[in-house]
Design a protein around this motif. Sequence first.
Motif, PDB file in Angstrom:
ATOM      1  N   ARG A 104      12.045-112.387  66.322  1.00 34.80           N
ATOM      2  CA  ARG A 104      12.781-113.453  67.250  1.00 34.80           C
ATOM      3  C   ARG A 104      11.526-114.018  68.219  1.00 34.80           C
ATOM      4  N   GLY A 164      19.273-116.065  64.792  1.00 32.34           N
ATOM      5  CA  GLY A 164      17.986-115.655  64.620  1.00 32.34           C
ATOM      6  C   GLY A 164      16.830-116.267  65.455  1.00 32.34           C
ATOM      7  N   GLU A 216      14.135-107.899  63.153  1.00 33.57           N
ATOM      8  CA  GLU A 216      14.649-109.052  63.971  1.00 33.57           C
ATOM      9  C   GLU A 216      14.115-109.187  65.377  1.00 33.57           C
TER      10      GLU A 216
END
Length: 403
Positions: free
Chosen positions: A136, A101, A132
């Motif tokens: 990120r 992650g 995600e």
Amino acid sequence: MDTTVTQLGVVVTAALRAAGYKESTIGQYLKTIRLLEDFIDARGGIYTSALGAEFAALTTSPRTGRFSAQRRFAYSRAVNVCDSYLRTGEVDLSPRQRGGGGRQPEADAFTMLNAMWEADMSGRGLAPATREAYGRITRSYLGYLEDCGISCLDDATPATVPGFFASLLDHGWAPSSLFWQVANFRPFVKFTGRGDLVDAIGLVGARRSHTIIPVLSDDDAQRLVTACASADTVSRRDAAITLLALMTGLRACDIINLRLTDIDWRAQTISLVQQKTSNPVTLPLPGLLVNPLADYLLTQRPDSNDDHVFLRSLAPHTQLADHASVYRITAETFRKAGITDVKAGTRFLRHNAASRLLRASVPLPTIAAVLGHASQESTNVYMSVDQQRLLDCVLPVPAGARP
């Protein structure tokens, strides 16, 4: 709860055997646990997560004096299962997602801001893959600010935005990837209400590249189909996954999340809700795919309560972990078919499926529906694959311009 490593080893071993792990794999766990036991005994004999982290950090081989990837993998694997038992009373053997992650912010203000952003994305129902990607790049930017000595977004100047993306290039990112990272970053800065940071994005100068997408030649496509038809060459699971991506253009996330109830064997269709767009789609089950898929489900699929179609071949027999799992499967299938000059991921196979449909004169709206695009505009990029029709669009050189 007994927190000696000896007792933890007993619990972990029992869980591994119950999950169907091979004795050779269990032996590797036990070898590492014995080393962990010696480490903990020298520090009081009681295991804690902090001591486990110290043990997992011992990534330098005493034999070579260099970093050992195998040691890091084995040590962290043993510590993770011990920690899961301490936290929940159960040994968590689920595969870990790759990548972790990305970097997490440390400043209190950034930690809170990141949590608010995650909650906002979740509340808007964004797909997990989208959350995600957005999360990120956001965490990377907040980490960059911390490296610059900034611990509150109010102190960030517009110059930090182009500076951040320049730092990505300095760390080996390809210039062609900046367009997508900027696109993933823009929603976050809009969420913060910092209009000056939004305006600063224009200073990055990221441009979208429009490359002509490669596709399989007819000979390579035939070699791939022939290899997938042979159970001695390609396993039934790997053949089914490769053919599914090749012939339907499904994304890796949708192949991973495909469930047994999504297949209608009587109607010869696959119906699912796509993870990226949340659009429902029903696709015909290609004839070439029926036999390897049926063989896998009837003879090779491990016994499991997990209702996902494609499971890990090694214990724990759960669904595939992530996109990288599908890439490894398709790349290995291509290698066995003797095709080594392409990167055989699902993105490449989606392009090939689009090419096949386009060459069959299927209208773009239909191709967009098959590929699960939220907008037909996303499908226009595949027009570049039909080189013959592109050549038909070329105008002749005017007679007066000829030498």
